[in-house]
Design an enzyme around this catalytic site. Structure first.
Site, PDB file in Angstrom:
ATOM      1  NE  ARG A 178      -3.967   0.540   1.829  1.00 55.32           N
ATOM      2  CZ  ARG A 178      -5.220   0.684   2.284  1.00 55.32           C
ATOM      3  NH1 ARG A 178      -5.469   1.482   3.295  1.00 55.32           N
ATOM      4  NH2 ARG A 178      -6.206   0.037   1.724  1.00 55.32           N
ATOM      5  CG  ASP A 214     -13.333   6.319  -1.508  1.00 57.38           C
ATOM      6  OD1 ASP A 214     -13.191   6.148  -0.278  1.00 57.38           O
ATOM      7  OD2 ASP A 214     -12.366   6.320  -2.306  1.00 57.38           O
ATOM      8  NE  ARG A 265     -10.584  -5.195   0.186  1.00 60.24           N
ATOM      9  CZ  ARG A 265      -9.821  -4.204   0.664  1.00 60.24           C
ATOM     10  NH1 ARG A 265     -10.371  -3.180   1.283  1.00 60.24           N
ATOM     11  NH2 ARG A 265      -8.515  -4.200   0.460  1.00 60.24           N
ATOM     12  CD  GLN A 286     -13.157  -1.652  -1.109  1.00 64.04           C
ATOM     13  OE1 GLN A 286     -12.396  -1.555  -0.167  1.00 64.04           O
ATOM     14  NE2 GLN A 286     -14.370  -2.182  -0.976  1.00 64.04           N
ATOM     15  CB  CYS A 321     -14.194   1.352  -0.346  1.00 65.47           C
ATOM     16  SG  CYS A 321     -13.735   3.074  -0.209  1.00 65.47           S
ATOM     17  CG  HIS A 378      -8.443   0.129  -2.988  1.00 69.08           C
ATOM     18  ND1 HIS A 378      -7.701  -0.983  -2.637  1.00 69.08           N
ATOM     19  CD2 HIS A 378      -9.102   0.496  -1.859  1.00 69.08           C
ATOM     20  CE1 HIS A 378      -7.905  -1.268  -1.361  1.00 69.08           C
ATOM     21  NE2 HIS A 378      -8.750  -0.390  -0.868  1.00 69.08           N
TER      22      HIS A 378
HETATM   23  N1  NVA Z   1      -9.878   6.732  -1.672  1.00 69.29           N
HETATM   24  C1  NVA Z   1      -9.543   6.308  -0.322  1.00 69.29           C
HETATM   25  C2  NVA Z   1      -9.791   4.852  -0.156  1.00 69.29           C
HETATM   26  C3  NVA Z   1      -9.603   4.365   1.256  1.00 69.29           C
HETATM   27  C4  NVA Z   1      -9.815   2.881   1.377  1.00 69.29           C
HETATM   28  C5  NVA Z   1      -8.101   6.664  -0.019  1.00 69.29           C
HETATM   29  O1  NVA Z   1      -7.250   6.496  -0.892  1.00 69.29           O
HETATM   30  O2  NVA Z   1      -7.825   7.114   1.095  1.00 69.29           O
HETATM   31  N1   CP Z   2     -11.419  -0.054   2.174  1.00 73.73           N
HETATM   32  C1   CP Z   2     -10.150  -0.149   2.636  1.00 73.73           C
HETATM   33  O1   CP Z   2      -9.200  -0.386   1.889  1.00 73.73           O
HETATM   34  O2   CP Z   2     -10.050   0.027   3.973  1.00 73.73           O
HETATM   35  P1   CP Z   2      -8.683   0.219   4.783  1.00 73.73           P
HETATM   36  O3   CP Z   2      -8.099   1.547   4.389  1.00 73.73           O
HETATM   37  O4   CP Z   2      -9.100   0.199   6.241  1.00 73.73           O
HETATM   38  O5   CP Z   2      -7.754  -0.899   4.457  1.00 73.73           O
END
Ligand code: NVA
Ligand code: CP
Length: 302
Positions: free
Chosen positions: A101, A219, A287, A131, A259, A128
């Site tokens: 990540r 989101d 997930r 997701q 998400c 992502h």
């Molecule tokens: N668009 C959000 C998704 C979090 C799971 C982010 O990147 O923070």
């Molecule tokens: N939806 C998602 O990826 O959640 P987290 O940021 O908690 O991993």
């Protein structure tokens, strides 16, 4: 399939293969008679916060027989400037697979190239994919499939989750509507790369976008890394909340999806969140199953 770097890089048939296996993983949870990751050690290298992704990967890798190391990027030399190429070559000698990540999509791609081990994108600024695979599994369970449906993504149409949805629309047969202000619509470059097969409709009016939609999806308005833009985002995106008024426009029994994490009173009202909590937490649970399918597919072909 050696890696999962994006929805963009998946073939339609690979998406279906993952979804089939995800259903099987869900059905056999707790009594798997095969352990495709037995003897393997995977690393989770995270530069951003996570609840669902971290826990579902840690649990999933263990359930498939593997062991796992969680490595916060801030705690390894990567956080002090060691190049991704060198980090990847070290990890490639020591680990059997990596879940990453981070910010730049190119970092996940470079890691995969230099490490030579199966690499999974656990969220970047661009995509992502894990997701969206879990979301597609959830839609299959509840609506029988996304094919022929209309999915309406409301809010920050330029974020990573929206981008993965756009790539899903380029691969599968459904209509994707993006309801967002002009400044939060997907980039022209991304829209061009999607190609003609993607049935994408861009709209600024959320009520019009929600009309007859089978899925209303949102989101967070402030994605990780965008915190400095918080005030501007909250104000520009305020008209794009999923709430009971917006739901009156959607198809009867439309799914409300997010998400997570969710910010009640911002992208979704507290009332709508609780009314649709079953779907939202099925999404979160899926997930695990979708990622176990991906792990088996990338780990089994080495
Ligand atoms: N668009 C959000 C998704 C979090 C799971 C982010 O990147 O923070
Ligand atoms: N939806 C998602 O990826 O959640 P987290 O940021 O908690 O991993």
């Amino acid at each position: 399939m050696k890696h999962l770097l994006s929805i963009e890089s998946l073939q339609r048939q690979e998406i279906y293969e993952i979804l089939e296996l995800a259903d099987s993983m869900k059905g056999t949870r707790g009594h798997h008679d095969w352990l495709p990751l037995a003897g393997q050690c995977w690393g989770l290298i995270f530069s951003k916060s996570s609840t669902r992704t971290r826990v579902s990967f840690e649990v999933g890798i263990r359930e498939l027989g593997g062991s796992v190391l969680f490595l916060s990027a801030a705690d390894i030399q990567l956080g002090r400037g060691e190049p991704i190429e060198d980090t990847a070559r070290v990890m490639g000698r020591l680990l059997d697979g990596a879940v990453i990540r981070t910010f730049r999509q190119s970092d996940v791609e470079v890691f995969a190239e230099y490490s030579q081990i199966p690499t999974i994108n656990a969220l970047t600024d661009d995509e992502h994919p894990c997701q969206i695979l879990a979301d597609l599994q959830t839609i299959r369970e509840k609506l029988g499939g996304v094919e022929g449906r209309s999915v309406c993504f409301i809010g920050d149409g330029a974020c990573n989750v929206a981008a993965s949805w756009l790539w899903a629309a380029a691969k599968l047969d459904f209509e994707l509507r993006i309801a967002a202000p002009a400044a939060f619509q997907p980039s022209p470059d991304l829209l061009e790369r999607l190609g003609r097969q993607a049935r994408v409709v861009l709209l600024e009016d959320p009520m019009e976008a929600a009309k007859g939609a089978d899925v209303l999806y949102t989101d967070v308005w402030v994605s990780m890394g965008k915190e400095e833009e918080t005030a501007h985002r909250l104000s520009a995106l305020a008209p794009y909340q999923i709430n009971e008024t917006l739901l009156t426009q959607a198809a009867p029994k439309a799914l409300v999806m997010h998400c997570l994490p969710a910010y009640r009173g911002k992208e979704i009202s507290a009332e709508t969140f609780e009314l649709h909590a079953d779907t939202l937490f099925d999404q979160a649970e899926n997930r695990l199953h979708a990622q176990k399918a991906v792990l088996q597919l990338v780990a089994g072909r080495r």
